[in-house]
Design a protein around this motif. Structure first.
Motif, PDB file in Angstrom:
ATOM      1  N   LEU A   1      16.935  35.009   5.343  1.00 26.40           N
ATOM      2  CA  LEU A   1      17.129  36.363   5.863  1.00 26.40           C
ATOM      3  C   LEU A   1      17.709  37.280   4.802  1.00 26.40           C
ATOM      4  O   LEU A   1      17.301  38.428   4.657  1.00 26.40           O
ATOM      5  N   LYS A   2      18.678  36.739   4.032  1.00 25.56           N
ATOM      6  CA  LYS A   2      19.308  37.538   2.984  1.00 25.56           C
ATOM      7  C   LYS A   2      18.279  37.910   1.925  1.00 25.56           C
ATOM      8  O   LYS A   2      18.251  39.028   1.424  1.00 25.56           O
ATOM      9  N   LYS A   3      17.412  36.925   1.610  1.00 30.44           N
ATOM     10  CA  LYS A   3      16.404  37.140   0.587  1.00 30.44           C
ATOM     11  C   LYS A   3      15.395  38.206   1.012  1.00 30.44           C
ATOM     12  O   LYS A   3      14.977  39.045   0.228  1.00 30.44           O
ATOM     13  N   SER A   4      15.006  38.153   2.310  1.00 33.80           N
ATOM     14  CA  SER A   4      13.984  39.083   2.784  1.00 33.80           C
ATOM     15  C   SER A   4      14.558  40.467   3.097  1.00 33.80           C
ATOM     16  O   SER A   4      13.824  41.366   3.485  1.00 33.80           O
ATOM     17  N   GLY A   5      15.885  40.612   2.951  1.00 33.12           N
ATOM     18  CA  GLY A   5      16.494  41.923   3.146  1.00 33.12           C
ATOM     19  C   GLY A   5      16.682  42.311   4.602  1.00 33.12           C
ATOM     20  O   GLY A   5      16.940  43.464   4.920  1.00 33.12           O
ATOM     21  N   ARG A   6      16.565  41.323   5.534  1.00 28.56           N
ATOM     22  CA  ARG A   6      16.770  41.641   6.945  1.00 28.56           C
ATOM     23  C   ARG A   6      18.200  41.359   7.381  1.00 28.56           C
ATOM     24  O   ARG A   6      18.520  41.377   8.562  1.00 28.56           O
ATOM     25  N   TRP A   7      19.070  41.080   6.420  1.00 24.15           N
ATOM     26  CA  TRP A   7      20.445  40.707   6.730  1.00 24.15           C
ATOM     27  C   TRP A   7      21.302  41.949   6.950  1.00 24.15           C
ATOM     28  O   TRP A   7      21.232  42.914   6.206  1.00 24.15           O
TER      29      TRP A   7
END
Lengths: 156, 253
Positions: free
Chosen positions: A136-142
């Protein structure tokens, strides 16, 4: 038509429960300020508590605000509208992290810094394995402190 | 519907359900326990402490549901005077109390490492403790009268009055800010979403099913015992009354 005793009991119990609910709702509304566990920085700014008042404040630990000197730690609590500086001496709970929820008990210092006597970590209701969190952090949805949409169905 | 108010008819049904419930209970626990305590992943924040959740959350939900059942049965008893309803409420109460106590204890064990404290007096924790007191009060009040029926009625009224606490527990985390986290079930415009990832939801729901099957099993067993107790009581009363009637008859002569 005369009411049967069963019907009369049914209405009586129904009305009594209704009255009880209304009474409870009124009491809970009246004691609103005593039931809330903590005040947000915005509420603290509005209430202006005196240094003699003990209270709990809560919000998210602002990223990058934690400073440690020995066993004394200072950090900024934010509710994304207002902020409050907190100073605390003691052991922090395991879950104390930047960007995570926190509740502190203590009093306002003369300089506007909240002098905490106890600091508790507030955990949110998001449960997920480390791999999911990393993805999630990687995909920017965090989102810090908010629901990171772990199992949310795509809305589009 | 009132056909099932007959204890004999109801117990025939309950006894037929019992082996299935007991089987489901054993089976579901056999799957849920290894899944929850070993096979499921650790949480990104809490690590392995998250496993307490699989015991804590179903205990909390069952504690509230059993109280709801008890309150509904108590209302049925007070309005229609069905003995069966009183029997269900009385049999369910100690099971619900155990679930509630389990929820509180596991919650404290989780709170110490995660929050940094065993206990705080926030709205969720306080209302849950009140639920335990309501259960204990219900059990005590039911046994506090010489006349069993008076005790049952008093306890049924207490169960109904206490039912206002149930929505307070459920919505406490939304109405007020609390240290306890919000509900994992979120309602929004598009429906319900769950804030637990699927690989953690599987053990949670399996455990939930196991708890329900456990409750049904113990409830039926307890109801059997209560019925036997009532029979013994009635037999004793008839036995005790027999010589008394004889003496009275002799005195009258």
């Amino acid at each position: 038509m005369a009411m049967t005793r069963k019907r009369r009991r049914l209405y009586f119990i129904g009305l009594a429960l209704l009255g009880l609910c209304a009474g409870t709702a009124l009491v809970l509304t009246a004691f609103q300020d005593n039931i809330v566990f903590f005040f947000s920085p915005t509420e603290v700014a509005a209430k202006k508590p005196t240094p003699s008042q003990r209270l709990r404040i809560g919000g998210l630990v602002e990223a990058g605000s934690v400073q440690k000197t020995g066993t004394t730690v200072s950090f900024v609590v934010t509710d994304n509208a207002n902020t409050l500086k907190v100073a605390y001496t003691g052991i922090l709970p395991d879950l104390f992290r930047e960007g995570q929820g926190v509740v502190a008990e203590g009093h306002m210092g003369a300089d506007g810094t909240f002098q905490a006597r106890e600091v508790l970590a507030k955990h949110d209701e998001n449960y997920m394995p480390r791999e999911v969190a990393d993805a999630l952090k990687k995909s920017g949805r965090w989102q810090d402190g908010g629901a990171p949409a772990a199992t949310e169905a795509p809305s589009n | 519907m009132h056909k099932y108010a007959n204890p004999t008819v109801f117990m025939r049904l309950a006894n037929a359900v019992l082996p299935w419930a007991a089987g489901a209970c054993v089976l579901l626990f056999a799957v849920a326990i290894p899944l929850a305590l070993y096979a499921s992943p650790a949480d990104y924040q809490q690590g392995d402490t998250v496993r307490i959740m699989y015991i804590h959350v179903p205990a909390a939900i069952l504690g509230e549901m059993v109280y709801g059942l008890m309150a509904a049965a108590s209302a049925t008893y007070l309005i229609w005077r069905h003995q069966l309803a009183a029997l269900i409420a009385r049999a369910a109460a100690p099971i619900g109390a155990i679930f509630t106590a389990l929820c509180l204890i596991t919650g404290m064990l989780w709170g110490q490492p995660m929050w940094g404290t065993f206990w705080v007096w926030d709205a969720r924790l306080t209302s849950m403790l009140l639920l335990l007191f309501l259960y204990v009060g219900y059990l005590a009040l039911g046994d506090a009268f010489e006349d069993q029926e008076r005790g049952e009625k008093a306890a049924a009224v207490l169960a109904l009055v206490g039912s206002v606490n149930i929505p307070i527990i459920i919505f406490s985390v939304e109405w007020w800010n609390t240290l306890h986290q919000g509900s994992i079930f979120k309602m929004n415009g598009e429906g319900m979403k769950v804030t637990v990832s699927p690989e953690m939801l599987a053990p949670l729901f399996t455990m939930m099913g196991a708890y329900v099957a456990f409750f049904v099993t113990i409830l039926v067993l307890r109801m059997r015992i209560e019925i036997l107790n009532a029979k013994i009581r009635n037999a004793r009363i008839t036995q005790a009354a027999a010589p008394m009637v004889a003496t009275q008859a002799a005195q009258a002569r």
